[in-house]
Design a protein around this motif. Structure first.
Motif, mmCIF file in Angstrom:
data_model
loop_
_atom_site.group_PDB
_atom_site.id
_atom_site.type_symbol
_atom_site.label_atom_id
_atom_site.label_comp_id
_atom_site.label_asym_id
_atom_site.label_seq_id
_atom_site.Cartn_x
_atom_site.Cartn_y
_atom_site.Cartn_z
ATOM 1 N N ASN A 81 0.853 -1.187 0.000
ATOM 2 C CA ASN A 81 0.000 0.000 0.000
ATOM 3 C C ASN A 81 0.890 1.239 0.000
ATOM 4 O OD1 ASN A 81 0.843 0.308 2.784
ATOM 5 N ND2 ASN A 81 -0.756 -1.199 3.313
ATOM 6 N N TRP A 82 0.239 2.420 -0.053
ATOM 7 C CA TRP A 82 1.015 3.666 -0.099
ATOM 8 C C TRP A 82 1.739 3.932 1.218
ATOM 9 C CZ3 TRP A 82 2.209 5.898 -4.466
ATOM 10 C CH2 TRP A 82 1.400 5.680 -5.579
ATOM 11 N N GLU A 83 1.155 3.500 2.339
ATOM 12 C CA GLU A 83 1.838 3.670 3.624
ATOM 13 C C GLU A 83 3.190 2.961 3.606
ATOM 14 O OE1 GLU A 83 -1.342 2.865 3.234
ATOM 15 O OE2 GLU A 83 -2.621 3.629 4.856
ATOM 16 N N ALA A 84 3.197 1.751 3.063
ATOM 17 C CA ALA A 84 4.439 0.979 2.995
ATOM 18 C C ALA A 84 5.451 1.640 2.055
ATOM 19 C CB ALA A 84 4.136 -0.442 2.531
ATOM 20 N N ALA A 85 4.949 2.199 0.966
ATOM 21 C CA ALA A 85 5.837 2.872 0.009
ATOM 22 C C ALA A 85 6.525 4.076 0.650
ATOM 23 C CB ALA A 85 5.035 3.307 -1.216
ATOM 24 N N PHE A 86 5.743 4.897 1.371
ATOM 25 C CA PHE A 86 6.330 6.079 2.000
ATOM 26 C C PHE A 86 7.233 5.688 3.168
ATOM 27 C CE2 PHE A 86 2.261 8.308 0.427
ATOM 28 C CZ PHE A 86 2.860 8.609 -0.789
ATOM 29 N N GLU A 87 6.877 4.608 3.866
ATOM 30 C CA GLU A 87 7.711 4.123 4.964
ATOM 31 C C GLU A 87 9.072 3.653 4.416
ATOM 32 O OE1 GLU A 87 7.631 0.594 8.360
ATOM 33 O OE2 GLU A 87 5.737 1.297 7.479
ATOM 34 N N TYR A 88 9.060 3.005 3.276
ATOM 35 C CA TYR A 88 10.303 2.567 2.641
ATOM 36 C C TYR A 88 11.190 3.766 2.314
ATOM 37 C CZ TYR A 88 13.407 0.656 -0.955
ATOM 38 O OH TYR A 88 14.519 0.299 -1.700
ATOM 39 N N ILE A 89 10.586 4.815 1.745
ATOM 40 C CA ILE A 89 11.348 6.031 1.410
ATOM 41 C C ILE A 89 11.928 6.653 2.668
ATOM 42 C CG2 ILE A 89 11.128 8.395 0.527
ATOM 43 C CD1 ILE A 89 9.024 7.315 -1.454
ATOM 44 N N THR A 90 11.149 6.670 3.749
ATOM 45 C CA THR A 90 11.630 7.230 5.019
ATOM 46 C C THR A 90 12.917 6.537 5.463
ATOM 47 O OG1 THR A 90 9.364 7.750 5.710
ATOM 48 C CG2 THR A 90 11.045 7.656 7.432
ATOM 49 N N GLY A 91 12.959 5.220 5.299
ATOM 50 C CA GLY A 91 14.136 4.462 5.718
ATOM 51 C C GLY A 91 15.367 4.758 4.899
ATOM 52 N N LYS A 92 15.205 5.409 3.748
ATOM 53 C CA LYS A 92 16.330 5.718 2.869
ATOM 54 C C LYS A 92 16.825 7.160 3.024
ATOM 55 C CE LYS A 92 16.391 1.669 0.866
ATOM 56 N NZ LYS A 92 17.560 0.762 0.990
ATOM 57 N N ILE A 93 16.149 7.967 3.846
ATOM 58 C CA ILE A 93 16.539 9.366 4.008
ATOM 59 C C ILE A 93 17.845 9.457 4.792
ATOM 60 C CG2 ILE A 93 15.875 11.611 4.981
ATOM 61 C CD1 ILE A 93 12.955 10.792 4.565
ATOM 62 N N SER A 94 18.773 10.257 4.278
ATOM 63 C CA SER A 94 20.063 10.461 4.950
ATOM 64 C C SER A 94 20.245 11.935 5.250
ATOM 65 C CB SER A 94 21.194 9.954 4.045
ATOM 66 O OG SER A 94 21.227 10.717 2.838
ATOM 67 N N ASP A 95 21.477 12.323 5.546
ATOM 68 C CA ASP A 95 21.748 13.744 5.826
ATOM 69 C C ASP A 95 21.598 14.600 4.577
ATOM 70 O OD1 ASP A 95 22.277 13.161 8.456
ATOM 71 O OD2 ASP A 95 24.435 12.918 8.161
ATOM 72 N N LYS A 96 21.817 13.999 3.420
ATOM 73 C CA LYS A 96 21.685 14.735 2.163
ATOM 74 C C LYS A 96 20.214 14.858 1.791
ATOM 75 C CE LYS A 96 23.374 14.917 -2.593
ATOM 76 N NZ LYS A 96 24.166 14.224 -3.638
ATOM 77 N N LYS A 97 19.843 16.040 1.319
ATOM 78 C CA LYS A 97 18.441 16.293 0.969
ATOM 79 C C LYS A 97 17.939 15.282 -0.060
ATOM 80 C CE LYS A 97 16.377 19.903 1.589
ATOM 81 N NZ LYS A 97 15.520 20.380 2.679
ATOM 82 N N LEU A 98 16.795 14.691 0.233
ATOM 83 C CA LEU A 98 16.136 13.792 -0.714
ATOM 84 C C LEU A 98 14.955 14.528 -1.336
ATOM 85 C CD1 LEU A 98 15.702 10.952 -1.961
ATOM 86 C CD2 LEU A 98 14.184 10.463 -0.028
ATOM 87 N N VAL A 99 14.883 14.484 -2.657
ATOM 88 C CA VAL A 99 13.795 15.141 -3.387
ATOM 89 C C VAL A 99 12.820 14.083 -3.893
ATOM 90 C CG1 VAL A 99 13.195 16.653 -5.315
ATOM 91 C CG2 VAL A 99 15.380 16.970 -4.123
ATOM 92 N N LEU A 100 11.536 14.240 -3.539
ATOM 93 C CA LEU A 100 10.477 13.368 -4.051
ATOM 94 C C LEU A 100 9.505 14.219 -4.855
ATOM 95 C CD1 LEU A 100 8.786 10.802 -4.341
ATOM 96 C CD2 LEU A 100 7.807 11.266 -2.080
ATOM 97 N N ILE A 101 9.468 13.963 -6.161
ATOM 98 C CA ILE A 101 8.591 14.705 -7.069
ATOM 99 C C ILE A 101 7.496 13.774 -7.580
ATOM 100 C CG2 ILE A 101 8.455 16.006 -9.233
ATOM 101 C CD1 ILE A 101 11.479 16.586 -8.907
ATOM 102 N N ILE A 102 6.247 14.171 -7.367
ATOM 103 C CA ILE A 102 5.122 13.429 -7.938
ATOM 104 C C ILE A 102 4.433 14.357 -8.940
ATOM 105 C CG2 ILE A 102 2.963 12.205 -7.521
ATOM 106 C CD1 ILE A 102 3.928 11.544 -4.732
ATOM 107 N N ASP A 103 4.662 14.070 -10.208
ATOM 108 C CA ASP A 103 4.072 14.869 -11.281
ATOM 109 C C ASP A 103 2.672 14.336 -11.593
ATOM 110 O OD1 ASP A 103 3.884 16.783 -13.230
ATOM 111 O OD2 ASP A 103 5.136 15.739 -14.691
ATOM 112 N N GLU A 104 1.771 15.246 -11.941
ATOM 113 C CA GLU A 104 0.357 14.929 -12.199
ATOM 114 C C GLU A 104 -0.260 14.199 -11.000
ATOM 115 O OE1 GLU A 104 -1.340 16.333 -14.200
ATOM 116 O OE2 GLU A 104 0.026 16.983 -15.776
ATOM 117 N N PHE A 105 -0.075 14.787 -9.840
ATOM 118 C CA PHE A 105 -0.605 14.221 -8.600
ATOM 119 C C PHE A 105 -2.114 13.963 -8.642
ATOM 120 C CE2 PHE A 105 -2.292 14.914 -4.244
ATOM 121 C CZ PHE A 105 -1.743 13.792 -3.639
ATOM 122 N N PRO A 106 -2.912 14.805 -9.343
ATOM 123 C CA PRO A 106 -4.354 14.512 -9.410
ATOM 124 C C PRO A 106 -4.673 13.119 -9.951
ATOM 125 C CG PRO A 106 -3.954 16.755 -10.118
ATOM 126 C CD PRO A 106 -2.606 16.119 -9.945
#
Length: 461
Positions: A81-106
């Motif tokens: 699900n989307w919760e798991a997807a965002f949780e996975y991304i959270t685990g990959k965040i480091s000191d360097k800025k991570l950019v997440l772009i979702i184009d055509e979000f609608p």
């Protein structure tokens, strides 16, 4: 990449922040949002996902492939699900800025409205304290304004910035046509407006006439039916919107006039016109000296290509198909000066905005635009192409703009001088004249004596 330096610089400022940032980007279709985001993403470690008109499961599958390939180098399986997807991304965040772009979000949020709440929960409980830059982008302006940024949205209050991507002005648009003369650049802008995708459809390697024939009039060309294509994508009843846009293009610029022209109820027209305003296709204009709520307001088509298309192509398509490309193009160009009149006024206004920012005007305008109304000195209706005044109202700039094939005569000069007499409270009055074809010698001599500014189309570029 032409232009968009301000937009890219703004994205860089968010990227260089040391805290969580959340930007919403929106703007009408074809305006170049994805181009800006891809340029920005190419400079940084960025997750770039373009949603599509699919169901939620398929979009989640595509998102899973993108994320896992980005971090792991290969796709394993779809997130549950989307919760798991965002949780996975959270685990990959480091000191360097991570950019997440979702184009055509609608395209994500319409089949699954809960994704906004899921994002809200993730931001509030995890990402708010992380070094992440989230960008949600969409072409559905109304959806982005109401469903994402609106106070009823779960994401309301989490957004740290927003950006509306707007069309290029006349000078930026000219960069697409390096081989054209100044007049041809102005006409190309008058036809295409400042939408990058439309500007790209014309080639600077061929003449303006050839572009009109091959890339606009020819059946099957991208621009030939573009307004209809977009209306069908965006709206449920394109026929009514077509009728409204055609009415405005033919001079019906008040709600009651439009309703009478298309034989619809005034209330229905008002509702549909509000939608067209949200789509940035029309706008309500009031005389420069009037408040926004003035009953003197009129409606205009804001996009030059829509203005041109409804003026020339919409009602003439069958006629042009019989007339042929050569004669159709010839007929359009015979009427182009008349069409370019109001467009040239907008070009001159954009020139003044640039000049004001560069501190090259006598004062910084507090308000600027067209003025029309009753002139008590001549006891008749009058207008000023561009009127600008400072914050005190003591300094006034009046401009006359003419897109004609002959030099501006003294009569036009006299008319502006007479109009200037109406503004009795102004202590300083400045006159400026714009003319495609220059000025008569008598006008030039008088302008020198009276310190009026004369500008040709060459001076605008």
């Amino acid at each position: 990449m032409i232009g968009r330096l301000d937009e890219l610089n703004q994205l860089e400022r968010f990227y260089n922040s040391s805290k969580f940032e959340f930007l919403t980007m929106y703007g009408r279709r074809r305006i170049g949002k994805t181009t800006i985001l891809r340029e920005f993403a190419g400079r940084h470690k960025a997750l770039f996902f373009s949603a599509q008109e699919k169901n939620d499961s398929l979009n989640l599958l595509d998102f899973s492939k993108m994320v896992q390939t980005f971090f792991e180098g290969s796709f394993i399986s779809s997130f549950q699900n989307w919760e798991a997807a965002f949780e996975y991304i959270t685990g990959k965040i480091s000191d360097k800025k991570l950019v997440l772009i979702i184009d055509e979000f609608p395209f994500l949020a319409e089949p699954n409205p809960s994704i906004k709440s899921i994002l809200q929960h993730t931001i509030d409980h995890v990402w708010k304290g992380k070094n992440i830059f989230l960008i949600l982008c969409g072409s559905s302006v109304s959806f982005m304004l109401n469903d994402v940024m609106g106070y009823k949205s779960p994401l309301y209050g989490r957004i740290t910035g927003n950006m509306e991507v707007k069309p290029f002005d006349y000078l930026e648009s000219a960069e697409f046509f390096p081989n054209y003369s100044k007049t041809e650049k102005a006409i190309a802008y008058g036809i295409l407006g400042g939408v990058p995708r439309y500007l790209e459809a014309f080639s600077s390697e061929i003449s303006l006439e050839e572009n009109i024939k091959n890339n606009l009039l020819m059946e099957g060309a991208f621009l030939n039916d573009e307004p209809q294509t977009l209306l069908r994508i965006e709206l449920r009843e394109p026929s009514v919107y077509n009728s409204i846009l055609e009415a405005i293009s033919n001079g019906c610029n008040k709600v009651c006039e439009i309703a009478d022209r298309i034989h619809e109820e005034k209330s229905k027209c008002s509702k549909y016109m509000l939608t067209l305003q949200t789509l940035r296709l029309i706008e309500k204009c009031v005389p420069c000296t009037e408040p926004e709520t003035s009953k003197k307001g009129i409606y205009e088509i804001t996009d030059n290509y829509y203005k041109f298309w409804y003026r020339f192509l919409f009602t003439n398509q069958n006629y042009y198909s019989m007339l042929g490309l050569e004669l159709s193009c010839e007929e359009i160009l015979e009427n182009v000066n008349d069409y370019m009149g109001p467009v040239f006024e907008k070009i001159c206004e954009q020139y003044l905005i640039r000049a004001a920012r560069a501190k090259k005007l006598p004062f910084i305008p507090y308000k600027m635009g067209k003025w029309w109304g009753n002139n008590p000195l001549i006891k008749a209706q009058d207008d000023v192409d561009i009127l600008a005044f400072d914050k005190t109202g003591k300094k006034v700039l009046l401009c006359e703009c003419k897109f004609r094939n002959k030099p501006m005569p003294m009569e036009e000069y006299d008319d502006l001088v007479m109009a200037a007499e109406m503004f009795k409270n102004a202590e300083e009055k400045y006159l400026m004249f714009f003319s495609k074809s220059g000025f008569t010698e008598s006008v030039k001599e008088r302008a020198v004596r009276e310190n009026a500014v004369l500008l040709t189309i060459e001076d605008l570029y």
